[in-house]
Design an enzyme around this catalytic site. Sequence first.
Site, PDB file in Angstrom:
ATOM      1  N   LYS A 201      35.027   1.913  48.726  1.00 34.55           N
ATOM      2  CA  LYS A 201      35.078   1.532  47.523  1.00 34.55           C
ATOM      3  C   LYS A 201      35.941  -0.082  47.965  1.00 34.55           C
ATOM      4  O   LYS A 201      36.907   0.796  47.702  1.00 34.55           O
ATOM      5  CB  LYS A 201      35.802   2.623  46.263  1.00 34.55           C
ATOM      6  CG  LYS A 201      35.322   1.785  45.125  1.00 34.55           C
ATOM      7  CD  LYS A 201      34.410   1.888  44.546  1.00 34.55           C
ATOM      8  CE  LYS A 201      32.996   2.237  44.399  1.00 34.55           C
ATOM      9  NZ  LYS A 201      31.372   2.270  43.694  1.00 34.55           N
ATOM     10  N   HIS A 328      23.763   7.614  46.227  1.00 34.68           N
ATOM     11  CA  HIS A 328      24.517   7.783  45.460  1.00 34.68           C
ATOM     12  C   HIS A 328      25.085   8.742  44.859  1.00 34.68           C
ATOM     13  O   HIS A 328      24.824   9.290  44.779  1.00 34.68           O
ATOM     14  CB  HIS A 328      24.090   6.286  44.558  1.00 34.68           C
ATOM     15  CG  HIS A 328      24.827   5.803  43.212  1.00 34.68           C
ATOM     16  ND1 HIS A 328      25.146   6.201  41.520  1.00 34.68           N
ATOM     17  CD2 HIS A 328      26.491   5.455  42.940  1.00 34.68           C
ATOM     18  CE1 HIS A 328      25.843   7.052  41.037  1.00 34.68           C
ATOM     19  NE2 HIS A 328      27.766   5.460  42.291  1.00 34.68           N
TER      20      HIS A 328
HETATM   21  O1  GKR Z   1      33.809   6.682  41.070  1.00 39.66           O
HETATM   22  O2  GKR Z   1      34.895   5.442  41.099  1.00 39.66           O
HETATM   23  C1  GKR Z   1      33.773   5.547  40.886  1.00 39.66           C
HETATM   24  C2  GKR Z   1      32.882   4.345  42.097  1.00 39.66           C
HETATM   25  O3  GKR Z   1      32.957   3.591  41.536  1.00 39.66           O
HETATM   26  C3  GKR Z   1      31.289   4.999  41.060  1.00 39.66           C
HETATM   27  O4  GKR Z   1      31.003   5.408  39.550  1.00 39.66           O
HETATM   28  C4  GKR Z   1      30.257   3.828  41.855  1.00 39.66           C
HETATM   29  O5  GKR Z   1      28.808   5.135  40.617  1.00 39.66           O
HETATM   30  O6  GKR Z   1      30.364   5.301  43.532  1.00 39.66           O
HETATM   31  C5  GKR Z   1      29.756   4.503  42.910  1.00 39.66           C
HETATM   32  C6  GKR Z   1      29.167   2.877  43.573  1.00 39.66           C
HETATM   33  O7  GKR Z   1      28.917   4.219  44.978  1.00 39.66           O
HETATM   34  O8  GKR Z   1      29.342   2.758  42.761  1.00 39.66           O
HETATM   35 MG    MG Z   2      27.981   1.335  44.795  1.00 40.11          MG
END
Ligand code: GKR
Ligand code: MG
Length: 430
Positions: A201, A328
Amino acid sequence: MPQPTASRVADVRVTPILITDPPLLNLQGVHQPLTPRTVVEVRTASGHVGLGETYGDTEYLTAIEAVAARLEGTDTARPADLRTIVDQVCDSAATLGSAADVPASGLRGKRDLGKLKASVFAAFETAYLDAWARVLGVPVHALLGGRVRDRVDYSAYLFYKWAGHPGAEPDAWGAALDPDGVVEQARALIDRNGFRSIKLKGGVFAPDAEIAAIRALHRAFPGLPLRLDPNSAWSAETGVYVARELAGVLEYLEDPTAGIDAMAEVHAATGMPLATNMCVTGFDEVPEAFAKRAVQVVLSDHHYWGGLRATLDLAALCRTHGVAVSMHSNTHLGISLAAMTHVAAVVPDLHHACDTHRPWQDEDVITRPHTFHGGAVEVSDAPGLGVELDRDRLADLHRRWADSDVRDRDDAAAMRAVDPDWHAPRLPRW
Ligand code: GKR
Ligand code: MG
């Protein structure tokens, strides 16, 4: 044969809970120490209980509770009736109040009434399918057409991360704020779960720092497919730069930039496969995105695409257009992981490991939480989703919800505990 009335809904229970969450960083801020989820139970006349799990934020919970109150007597074998009720409830402004016009934002693409309906339907559809499958004595994947694989692969989902929440002791994972920390985190996740692909991420640090982290992962885990997801933090120009820097290193780049046109521009300039869970998150966005070749992998998510069957519709649409499909994830527990695994087991051409946040959660509401072997979850052939509710644990986590005033996930607010001036950045950030 079960009695015709066996699959009818006798009782529905909705339980909001709060689960612990580590300080995972993203573009918007950081995960809060506690985050809400909702557990749905649908009991049939035959006494079978079907389970669903979804978001716990107020907008969902309000709609879910209103729908739950109207489901008695509907048939779990006829989800079309469920859809009518969800539509009626969500169309009633009196029920939803301001939840119906939340502005577009967040990390999961557009937010509109259609998407809210799809999410609310999905929470119950999973529970209906689970209940109906239990009545019939078959696994959910059999109701979806039958599994084509025995195991579903998931990826190691890495996050930049503080050692602990502000003011709290460091957690067992420790900090990951530079390439070495990211590699160490990957090693811990892979040692425990055997994952065979890695997603980082991004959108947290400047692009060059995140490029360095991906290169460090590439050196540490040669041959493992790698992905980077900055949640649209970059301009198209920056997306092109990163895609060129990481050509041959990434399996795909996920949502480098915001919107169909900018995504198409990055792909056209670089040929880098682009995945999304932001610019295509509903069926209405598919035609333009596919026509413009903006995405090469759509990340499905039954929680907001409208359930398990809708996920299969999406997979068929992607197949027709030569676009890949994967999955996702958002912070979730074992009921969601079971549903994700059943539907992934049925998709014929799933060529990328699915995302899951599950390793980050150290509690669950099911009696036998899943384990990952070789990075995969085994597909259950037990009736329904194959998971049982741990009612004591559910009660504990509900008590935590009742005793707390946390009602919504708010990563920016959590970041303000450390940086009082923090606000989710305007896009593009870089
Ligand atoms: O859990 O911080 C997180 C992610 O950024 C999530 O909220 C996203 O929706 O995992 C997700 C993504 O692939 O964008
Ligand atoms: Mg994403």
